[in-house]
Design a protein around this motif. Sequence first.
Motif, PDB file in Angstrom:
ATOM      1  N   ARG A  45     -21.607 -32.113 -18.371  1.00  0.00           N
ATOM      2  CA  ARG A  45     -22.286 -32.400 -19.621  1.00  0.00           C
ATOM      3  C   ARG A  45     -21.711 -31.523 -20.737  1.00  0.00           C
ATOM      4  O   ARG A  45     -21.257 -30.404 -20.515  1.00  0.00           O
ATOM      5  N   THR A  88     -37.803 -25.433 -24.291  1.00  0.00           N
ATOM      6  CA  THR A  88     -39.076 -26.151 -24.263  1.00  0.00           C
ATOM      7  C   THR A  88     -40.237 -25.204 -24.550  1.00  0.00           C
ATOM      8  O   THR A  88     -41.079 -25.479 -25.410  1.00  0.00           O
ATOM      9  N   ALA A 136     -40.410 -24.059 -28.092  1.00  0.00           N
ATOM     10  CA  ALA A 136     -40.957 -25.033 -29.034  1.00  0.00           C
ATOM     11  C   ALA A 136     -42.442 -25.261 -28.803  1.00  0.00           C
ATOM     12  O   ALA A 136     -43.216 -25.424 -29.741  1.00  0.00           O
ATOM     13  N   ARG A 137     -42.850 -25.264 -27.518  1.00  0.00           N
ATOM     14  CA  ARG A 137     -44.251 -25.563 -27.233  1.00  0.00           C
ATOM     15  C   ARG A 137     -45.157 -24.361 -27.483  1.00  0.00           C
ATOM     16  O   ARG A 137     -46.278 -24.503 -27.949  1.00  0.00           O
TER      17      ARG A 137
END
Lengths: 125, 485
Positions: free
Chosen positions: B395, B472, B475-476
């Motif tokens: 990736r 994650t 941001a959360r």
Amino acid sequence: MYPERLKYTEEHEWLLVKEGRGIVGITDYAQNSLGDVVFVDLPEVGKKLKANESLGVVESVKAVSDIYAPCAGIVKRVNENLFAAPELLNDDPYGEGWLVEIEIGELAEALLTASEYEKFVAEEE
Amino acid sequence: MVEKLIFEKSVSGRRGHYLPPLDVPACSVQEAIPAKLRRKKTPVLPQLTEVEVVRHYTRLSSLNYGVDTGFYPLGSCTMKYNPKINEDVANLAGFSQIHPDQPAESVQGALELMVKLQQYLAEIAGMDAFTLQPAAGAHGELTGLLLIRAYHAAQGEQQRDKVLIPDSAHGTNPATASLAGCQIIQIPSNGQGEVDLVALKRVVGKDTAALMLTNPNTLGLFETQIAEIAAIVHEAGGLLYYDGANMNAIMGYARPGDMGFDVVHFNLHKTFSTPHGGGGPGSGPVGVKRKLEPFLPKPVIIYDRQKQRYRFDGERPQSIGRVKAFYGNFGVLVKAFTYILMLGGKGLKEASEKAVLNANYLLKLLSQDYEQPFAGLCKHEFIVTPPKTKEGGIRTLDVAKRLLDYGFHPPTVYFPLIVAEALMIEPTETENKSTLDAFAAVMARIAQEAEENPEILHQAPHQTPLSRLDETQAARRPVLRWKAD
């Protein structure tokens, strides 16, 4: 992965129709493509929606995506749990992760059945 | 290892100042300051010695990575080296020690510099007039769209509220259009990565306000049909907006004004070598064709021939008004002005030539291991995607993280959105061949690692103070400030 009782859109929303009301969410495929959801913006209760109009926004670590109304109508309830716990969208997209409940005016054209949606997703990949 | 904050390094009683004995009568805080103005609790401030503070911040600054430390091939950001002479000139007392509220009479040199910079930018862009007020690229875009809306309104065509934007555009374009109260119509790209003319023709009409276009576009490709695109939009009564983010590819070779654009913005902090990222601020001057000049932000600077003096002119009844306090980021303007004078017309043209040459050289090297979605030559930047491996591919994120271990800043990743797993690479003209060769060698090595030992990529970076962050959770459950227990 795509429950039979739901209708689907090509924008990856699902709609559960029950006694003139519709519950809207995003599909398992959608939550999986988005990745971890970190923020959800939903409309005010009472808002009038046109079919295919943007009704809110789902933001993940990867992208920000509009959610489109699979039917016209009036917003009756929104899932306020998502504001504090957006991860519900990833964990349970067809249950606890629902977005809004709409009093249905008119359905959007060309909603898909589960098998049609599954085929659509397979072609998209 | 997580660096300790200065608050966490605090030890009660340490200090970096030593005051002489009091030589006036003592006066307590209670006596000197009325109760209602006194804070109730002592503020929690870090207590350290001077050398501890100096070492703390010097150490943190050494963890930073910038264009002064190494290669920074961030696509569409034009992270070219910023010559230090720009700083020297901006630091001259006549520029750095003036105040924007001073009488115009006493800052004639500064005003002259701004007028001349406007003229130079107008010549480079092929436009008639410029404003230097906007503070950055997206601010320039907003200014440009407000100018376009004001122009249409003055023609009695308020209904023009649709902005056409290709799917390869920078995200700021639709954001700007939305902020300017317009609706966005996305134009798909064709198989060559350029604007699809059939799709464009289908959506232009009486409600078209403008088409926003970057040329060369974010794929690093020149829109070869730009003349036809301009004709289609103009025939429908719309205007053309030029996003100048990629101007570094064409200075002295092609001018947005000659391509048919009506409004442009430049990013001085990209093309004209003023610091950006953490070193900003930016500057996003906007240029227009004559018919849009009356709407430019006010005040404008004019030269009074009779008095032989520059002055501000606020008598602009059709102006969209001020878009920035005072007159833009003046220090940045001085640096860009210096850069333009240092290079001259020939030098700017050569900068673009070298930028395109460097990009094509690097593309050629990388295309041995990486996939090239659009064949042929590129302009100043290009897109590649990671190689296919026996494991099914690596990736882009893994490549970017692994580059950190080798001491390079990663390129722009996952943009433009129309190419899956995009790596968007812009070397700029300021890198020499050995730097490009070294970067290409590392990229080849990463491709090899992907084949032989993909796990090392999945876990990268290994050499940085912290490895992969939990984006994650950040941001959360963001932790935005330190709090005393």
